[in-house]
Design an enzyme around this catalytic site. Structure first.
Site, PDB file in Angstrom:
ATOM      1  N   GLU A   1     -26.484  33.676  -7.348  1.00  0.00           N
ATOM      2  CA  GLU A   1     -26.669  34.628  -6.246  1.00  0.00           C
ATOM      3  C   GLU A   1     -25.510  34.628  -5.261  1.00  0.00           C
ATOM      4  OE1 GLU A   1     -30.151  35.880  -3.002  1.00  0.00           O
ATOM      5  OE2 GLU A   1     -30.498  34.212  -4.395  1.00  0.00           O
TER       6      GLU A   1
ATOM      7  N   ALA B   1     -27.995  28.026 -11.167  1.00  0.00           N
ATOM      8  CA  ALA B   1     -26.607  28.257 -11.559  1.00  0.00           C
ATOM      9  C   ALA B   1     -25.823  26.951 -11.586  1.00  0.00           C
ATOM     10  CB  ALA B   1     -25.953  29.253 -10.602  1.00  0.00           C
TER      11      ALA B   1
ATOM     12  N   ASN C   1     -33.524  27.826  -4.657  1.00  0.00           N
ATOM     13  CA  ASN C   1     -34.365  29.007  -4.812  1.00  0.00           C
ATOM     14  C   ASN C   1     -34.932  29.138  -6.217  1.00  0.00           C
ATOM     15  OD1 ASN C   1     -34.583  30.204  -2.324  1.00  0.00           O
ATOM     16  ND2 ASN C   1     -32.980  31.721  -2.642  1.00  0.00           N
ATOM     17  N   THR C   2     -34.193  28.646  -7.215  1.00  0.00           N
ATOM     18  CA  THR C   2     -34.670  28.752  -8.594  1.00  0.00           C
ATOM     19  C   THR C   2     -36.003  28.041  -8.754  1.00  0.00           C
ATOM     20  OG1 THR C   2     -32.370  28.773  -9.334  1.00  0.00           O
ATOM     21  CG2 THR C   2     -34.056  28.384 -11.011  1.00  0.00           C
TER      22      THR C   2
ATOM     23  N   GLY D   1     -40.676  32.364  -8.912  1.00  0.00           N
ATOM     24  CA  GLY D   1     -41.652  32.446  -9.993  1.00  0.00           C
ATOM     25  C   GLY D   1     -41.089  32.016 -11.327  1.00  0.00           C
TER      26      GLY D   1
ATOM     27  N   ARG E   1     -38.430  47.195  -6.892  1.00  0.00           N
ATOM     28  CA  ARG E   1     -38.787  46.455  -5.673  1.00  0.00           C
ATOM     29  C   ARG E   1     -38.398  47.170  -4.393  1.00  0.00           C
ATOM     30  NH1 ARG E   1     -37.387  40.149  -7.378  1.00  0.00           N
ATOM     31  NH2 ARG E   1     -39.263  39.833  -8.631  1.00  0.00           N
TER      32      ARG E   1
ATOM     33  N   GLU F   1     -25.170  18.743  -3.911  1.00  0.00           N
ATOM     34  CA  GLU F   1     -26.271  19.597  -3.445  1.00  0.00           C
ATOM     35  C   GLU F   1     -26.630  19.163  -2.029  1.00  0.00           C
ATOM     36  OE1 GLU F   1     -29.267  21.728  -2.313  1.00  0.00           O
ATOM     37  OE2 GLU F   1     -28.288  22.244  -4.213  1.00  0.00           O
TER      38      GLU F   1
END
Length: 644
Positions: free
Chosen positions: A610, A153, A180-181, A185, A472, A172
């Protein structure tokens, strides 16, 4: 007699000398700290063992080489480069770990400690040797747009702001971009008829589409008209050539709505926000094309992550390459990326968010001001178990020792900062567990990420217990009801090599060697390894294979199939649910603006990814997160830059 005593004295002297010599081979001499030489050692990292070679002279650690590792490219790179350098420069094991790569850092330190022990070092001296950390002068800067967080993001928001003429500072708190990106996967769900139209329809997909035609439109609220349109599309498809995969934006929306409409433990319902969900689905493919226009490279091979419900996952050629391409675009156009910089507080002036106060890893204070806007993109709180436990009202419990698939920096910073300035939070009680996380490590990649149409789940008794193509949360609830709250995913050799984490045979062999997965030449032997009755297990697999052949599962209703479990060797991957995605967060509108508790826009404050809530309802489809973070990152970046 004197000669006899003299001979005994000589023998004792020789024995003492030998003992002294032997002792010198086990610990450093009094003249030196180490026994000179090169020593190899290894320790468990985030994904696998990190093997190193350390060269010692008698008085110093001369060189540290990383020989082998399987850590995530990008996230682990700073630790792999800087921890060895810092140990050598400071001649100490007391160096700080790298933010965002803590486990990798500790693995290197543990391996060097092992090598130093082999070299006869006094480990306590090495650990206690002070390492100087110099705090710099306070950093104060003003720019157009500040982006907090360098995951998907954040990098999308920064690139979008730059594209729209703004000067940007992206901060950052980790030592590398990605978050997490990069650790995920990276399957990006998007309706793409051009590619999907080249893929043959799989057994069960037609029946699944026919099931949509039977849905009662009265239960879909705001989404009723979308469902009606979808039914018309499916009818037209079934009346024509149905030999290739069907998809549409409307199908994506309805599946996300069905997956997201959930009820908490108090009986309260949550649904996907209509405007956010439709914006997300309609902009997914255009945003993917936008990333490609900035240099990001994607494969044309589609995948379907666990809980995705359909084949629409786009995958990058290289995950790190996406971040490299967008970071280059940002910097080459005159903007700045500040790593190892943690935002601590939002600066508010006359009700508007105008900047942030933060701290660098060395303690240096940072104060940044934004002329146009601040974009929060810090991710969720999946690595903050106490916060997860505080808000959870969906699962029976979330123990604080539950494993997580998240990187260590995803601790809810943006949500906490937003909460402090009266930003509204939505959906916080809903947390997604990843059902197929590795039982031992909690990692997504320690195993075989077989496509859901090929997944076979068995419990410790060797029995299937769920439709493996389900959402999930349904899979996780079912898993938690099994013995020891765990199960095994079963694969044969072709399945293993086609897994979505793209393992080589060498990688698979290493996972077997490390005890992360199990392998046997026959199903009977695999049953013995996992401790269940061989005949029960074999019967279960044969029954499943018959369902694949028939394209129908009368036991659990699995709808889509592809491969049978037939060709050895066979594999069992131990799995146990782990915290994966936090559904709730800052409330935003379709422009990415953050709303306060009175539903008013907070001027100058945007959010994406997120850290936000509302898009996915109470449960997210696999593959929707990557699309979400880039879609709303791009939207927030554009609107912050243009003050729309």
């Amino acid at each position: 007699m004197k000669g006899f005593k003299r001979n005994i004295a000589i023998v004792l002297l020789i024995a003492m000398s030998l003992m002294s010599f032997i002792g010198c081979s086990q610990q450093a001499t009094t003249q030196g700290q180490f026994i000179a030489g090169t020593y190899e050692a290894s320790a468990r990292g985030m994904i696998g063992d990190i093997k190193i070679a350390v060269t010692f002279t008698e008085d110093r650690i001369e060189k540290i080489e990383i020989l082998e590792h399987q850590e995530t490219e990008g996230i682990a790179d700073p630790a792999l480069e800087r921890i060895p350098q810092s140990i050598v420069a400071n001649q100490s094991l007391g160096v700080d770990s790298i933010t965002g790569a803590t486990i990798t850092s500790l693995a290197i330190l543990n391996a060097v400690e092992d090598a130093a022990t082999q070299a006869g070092a006094d480990i306590e001296i090495l650990k206690n040797k002070a390492v100087a950390s110099t705090k710099g002068e306070k950093i104060e800067k003003t720019t157009d747009v500040i982006v907090i967080g360098g995951g998907g993001a954040g990098i999308a928001a920064a690139a979008s702001s730059v594209e729209n003429g703004a000067e940007v500072i992206l901060i950052e708190k980790a030592a590398a971009l990605g978050g997490n990106t990069l650790a995920s996967g990276f399957a990006w769900n998007a309706t793409n008829p051009e590619i999907q139209g080249k893929i043959g329809t799989m057994p069960g997909q037609i029946e699944m589409l026919k099931g949509v035609l039977e849905l009662d439109e009265e239960g879909f609220g705001e989404f009723t008209d979308i469902l009606k349109t979808l039914k018309e599309q499916i009818t037209t498809y079934l009346d024509g050539d149905a030999s290739t995969v069907f998809d549409s934006v409307e199908f994506h929306i309805i599946q996300a709505y069905q997956g997201g409409r959930r009820q908490d433990r108090d009986g309260n319902w949550i649904e996907n926000d209509y405007d956010l969900l439709t914006t997300f689905a309609e902009n997914s493919l255009p945003t993917l094309n936008w990333v490609q226009s900035l240099g990001g490279a994607f494969s044309e091979e589609l995948t379907s992550p666990v809980g995705a419900m359909w084949l629409r996952g786009h995958n990058p050629v290289g995950k790190k390459q996406i971040f490299d391409a967008l970071a280059d675009y940002i910097v080459e156009n005159g903007s700045e990326i500040m790593l190892e910089t943690k935002a601590d507080e939002l600066i508010v002036k006359d009700g508007r968010i105008v900047g942030i106060k933060g701290t660098k890893a060395d303690g240096t204070e940072v104060e940044l001001y934004a002329n146009k806007g601040v974009i929060m993109a810090t991710g969720g709180y999946g690595a903050n178990p106490s916060l997860a436990a505080e808000y959870n009202n969906y699962w029976p419990s979330i123990p604080e020792d539950m494993k997580t698939t998240n990187v260590s920096t995803v601790t809810g910073d943006g949500i906490i900062m937003g909460r402090e300035i009266d930003a509204n939070l939505v959906g916080m009680e809903f947390i997604q567990l990843m059902p197929t996380a590795n039982e031992k490590s909690g990692s997504l990649t320690d195993g075989l990420l077989v496509a859901p149409q090929n997944y076979v789940f068995v419990n410790k008794e060797g029995k299937r217990f769920i439709n493996e193509y389900a959402a999930r949360d349904e899979l996780a609830f079912a898993a938690l009801e099994q013995t020891d709250e765990m199960f095994y995913t079963i694969a044969d050799q072709p399945m293993a090599l086609s897994a979505q984490n793209r393992p080589t045979q060498e990688m698979i062999d290493k996972m077997v060697e490390d005890g992360l997965i199990y392998r046997a030449d026959t199903l009977e032997k695999l049953a013995e390894i996992i401790g269940c009755d061989p005949q029960t297990f074999v019967d279960e697999i044969e029954k499943y294979n018959s369902y694949v052949e028939a394209g129908k599962d009368p036991e659990y209703g699995k709808a889509v199939f592809e491969m049978q479990v037939k060709e050895g060797p066979f594999y069992a991957c131990p799995a146990k649910p782990a915290i994966h995605h936090t559904m709730g967060g800052l409330e935003i509108n379709v422009r990415g603006e953050v709303l306060d508790t009175a539903s008013n826009v907070i001027p100058g404050f945007y959010a994406a990814g997120e850290v936000t809530g509302g898009i996915h309802g109470g449960n997210r489809l696999g593959g929707n997160a990557i699309a979400d973070v880039f879609v709303f990152g791009r939207i927030a970046g554009e609107n912050a830059a243009t003050n729309k």
